[in-house]
Design a protein around this motif. Structure first.
Motif, short mmCIF file in Angstrom:
data_model
loop_
_atom_site.label_atom_id
_atom_site.label_comp_id
_atom_site.label_asym_id
_atom_site.label_seq_id
_atom_site.Cartn_x
_atom_site.Cartn_y
_atom_site.Cartn_z
N HIS A 13 0.83 -1.21 0.00
CA HIS A 13 0.00 0.00 0.00
C HIS A 13 0.86 1.25 0.00
N VAL A 14 1.93 1.26 0.78
CA VAL A 14 2.83 2.41 0.82
C VAL A 14 3.42 2.67 -0.56
N THR A 17 0.68 4.01 -3.08
CA THR A 17 0.25 5.40 -2.86
C THR A 17 1.33 6.40 -3.25
N ARG A 93 -3.26 12.22 8.06
CA ARG A 93 -2.15 11.68 8.84
C ARG A 93 -1.98 12.43 10.15
N GLU A 146 6.19 8.75 12.80
CA GLU A 146 5.17 9.41 12.00
C GLU A 146 4.96 10.86 12.45
N LYS A 169 8.47 13.00 0.59
CA LYS A 169 7.60 11.83 0.69
C LYS A 169 8.22 10.63 -0.01
N GLU A 173 9.89 9.53 3.36
CA GLU A 173 8.73 8.91 4.00
C GLU A 173 8.49 7.47 3.54
N VAL A 174 8.58 7.23 2.24
CA VAL A 174 8.33 5.87 1.76
C VAL A 174 9.32 4.87 2.38
N HIS A 177 8.41 4.53 6.09
CA HIS A 177 7.20 3.75 6.33
C HIS A 177 7.45 2.25 6.13
#
Length: 208
Positions: A13-14, A17, A93, A146, A169, A173-174, A177
């Motif tokens: 999912h990460v 998106t 978020r 987060e 991101k 972030e990816v 995560h």
């Protein structure tokens, strides 16, 4: 669905998106044209939705992901501010981060709530003290990371640095995560391997 499958789907999912963000950020950074960049993001969101459907997954994640990207694009188009493309997800978020401490206090860690939906087991995990502690501990680790990520994105959003938000991101972030999904899985598995003394826990050792 097993817990391991759930974690694998979370990682997928990460990655999925991130696709619309990649298309939007790459085009806006190179062309500076907001309409074209928004169109790229929407097209990639549509491709991700079709991929999810072809994988025989539920229609709701596919439709929801596309609707979220389309809504974000609409907000950015109306405001004329590229940074608004990231606003809906950022608000969502930030809301989850803000709600995490009280949920942890009441014994309802968001990780456990998500597992209840994704695994179809409901809240039966609350009967198992070991699982409650495992979800809470894993969620606490997620909350720290987060919270820091969201705080940085808020800073970039207020400065209207859309390209920096997209780059952060994709490149920070990816990976963060994905690493957090793996770390939460390790924490969870180590903790649920302990004996359970919950009198109402009827499935602890059977479903791990």
């Amino acid at each position: 669905m097993s817990d391991l499958v759930m974690m694998r789907r979370a990682g997928l999912h990460v990655a999925e998106t991130a696709a619309p963000v990649l298309g939007f950020t790459a085009l806006f950074a190179t062309t500076g044209r907001l309409p074209l960049s928004l169109a790229a993001g929407i097209c990639l969101a549509a491709l991700v939705a079709l991929y999810r459907l072809r994988q025989a997954r539920s229609v709701w994640p596919a439709a929801g992901g596309f609707a979220l990207t389309a809504g974000a694009a609409a907000i950015a188009a109306l405001s004329g501010q590229a940074a608004d493309f990231f606003l809906p997800v950022l608000v969502a978020r930030a809301t989850v981060v803000a709600l995490t401490p009280p949920l942890l206090v009441f014994g309802l860690p968001p990780a456990g709530l998500a597992a209840a939906v994704l695994t179809g087991r409901g809240l039966t995990w609350r009967r198992c003290p070991v699982r409650v502690r495992a979800y809470a501990t894993a969620n606490l680790a997620w909350f720290v990371v987060e919270g820091a990520l969201v705080a940085n994105q808020v800073r970039l959003y207020l400065a209207e640095r859309a390209v920096a938000m997209g780059a952060f991101k994709l490149f920070v972030e990816v990976p963060a995560h994905l690493a957090m999904a793996a770390l939460m899985w390790v924490i969870y598995r180590r903790l649920i391997s302990r004996p359970c003394d919950g009198p109402d826990c009827t499935y602890h050792l059977r479903s791990v």
